[in-house]
Design a protein around this motif. Structure first.
Motif, mmCIF file in Angstrom:
data_model
loop_
_atom_site.group_PDB
_atom_site.id
_atom_site.type_symbol
_atom_site.label_atom_id
_atom_site.label_comp_id
_atom_site.label_asym_id
_atom_site.label_seq_id
_atom_site.Cartn_x
_atom_site.Cartn_y
_atom_site.Cartn_z
ATOM 1 N N SER A 75 6.931 -2.026 7.089
ATOM 2 C CA SER A 75 5.787 -1.698 7.928
ATOM 3 C C SER A 75 4.516 -1.780 7.094
ATOM 4 O O SER A 75 4.563 -1.790 5.870
ATOM 5 N N ALA A 76 3.404 -1.855 7.787
ATOM 6 C CA ALA A 76 2.095 -1.846 7.140
ATOM 7 C C ALA A 76 1.133 -1.108 8.045
ATOM 8 O O ALA A 76 1.197 -1.247 9.268
ATOM 9 N N SER A 77 0.274 -0.318 7.449
ATOM 10 C CA SER A 77 -0.748 0.379 8.229
ATOM 11 C C SER A 77 -1.953 0.628 7.335
ATOM 12 O O SER A 77 -1.838 0.590 6.106
ATOM 13 N N GLY B 71 1.532 3.920 5.060
ATOM 14 C CA GLY B 71 1.987 2.562 5.347
ATOM 15 C C GLY B 71 2.946 2.427 6.512
ATOM 16 O O GLY B 71 3.652 1.433 6.618
ATOM 17 N N HIS C 205 10.425 -0.799 3.074
ATOM 18 C CA HIS C 205 9.164 -0.889 2.351
ATOM 19 C C HIS C 205 8.014 -0.619 3.310
ATOM 20 O O HIS C 205 8.042 -1.063 4.461
ATOM 21 N N ALA C 206 7.033 0.105 2.805
ATOM 22 C CA ALA C 206 5.839 0.422 3.587
ATOM 23 C C ALA C 206 4.609 0.015 2.782
ATOM 24 O O ALA C 206 4.477 0.382 1.619
ATOM 25 N N VAL C 207 3.741 -0.749 3.404
ATOM 26 C CA VAL C 207 2.513 -1.219 2.772
ATOM 27 C C VAL C 207 1.357 -0.347 3.255
ATOM 28 O O VAL C 207 1.004 -0.385 4.438
ATOM 29 N N SER C 208 0.804 0.439 2.356
ATOM 30 C CA SER C 208 -0.334 1.284 2.708
ATOM 31 C C SER C 208 -1.637 0.523 2.489
ATOM 32 O O SER C 208 -1.651 -0.535 1.859
ATOM 33 N N GLN C 209 -2.726 1.060 3.031
ATOM 34 C CA GLN C 209 -4.038 0.414 2.948
ATOM 35 C C GLN C 209 -3.917 -1.084 3.237
ATOM 36 O O GLN C 209 -4.357 -1.944 2.464
ATOM 37 N N ALA C 210 -3.311 -1.384 4.367
ATOM 38 C CA ALA C 210 -2.976 -2.760 4.722
ATOM 39 C C ALA C 210 -4.199 -3.671 4.789
ATOM 40 O O ALA C 210 -4.079 -4.874 4.543
ATOM 41 N N ALA D 82 -4.378 -4.972 1.388
ATOM 42 C CA ALA D 82 -3.093 -5.315 0.763
ATOM 43 C C ALA D 82 -2.769 -6.803 0.807
ATOM 44 O O ALA D 82 -1.871 -7.255 0.103
ATOM 45 N N ASN E 153 3.956 -3.976 -3.916
ATOM 46 C CA ASN E 153 4.346 -4.419 -2.575
ATOM 47 C C ASN E 153 5.180 -5.690 -2.638
ATOM 48 O O ASN E 153 6.151 -5.832 -1.890
#
Length: 84
Positions: A14-16, A21, A45-50, A53, A65
């Motif tokens: 996911s990404a947010s 994330g 896996h989570a992507v923060s500050q997408a 990113a 990431n």
């Protein structure tokens, strides 16, 4: 009845724009996928500050990431080879 998702191998990413994330969404999605009898990869896996990113071509710019996604994909491919 037919269960079309039974034993399907699933990897979650996911990404947010937030700091987590999308981790909270993953926890809810995992429960649903398990209920559908999917095999959910233990690694996710989570992507923060997408917003920051990804570069202009859509590639992840942070090594953490890139490594996290690579590890997730490798786990999914491993499981699919054994369970598929």
């Amino acid at each position: 009845g037919v269960l079309p998702f039974r034993n399907k191998v699933v990897g979650m990413a996911s990404a947010s724009p937030g700091g987590l994330g999308g981790l909270r969404a993953q926890s809810h999605l995992a429960a649903l996928l398990l209920n559908l009898e999917c095999w959910v990869a233990p690694r996710s896996h989570a992507v923060s500050q997408a917003g920051e990113a990804f570069d202009a071509q859509g590639h992840l710019v942070r090594a953490q990431n890139q490594q996290g996604m690579e590890a997730l994909v490798q786990q999914v491919l491993w499981a699919a080879g054994r369970l598929g």
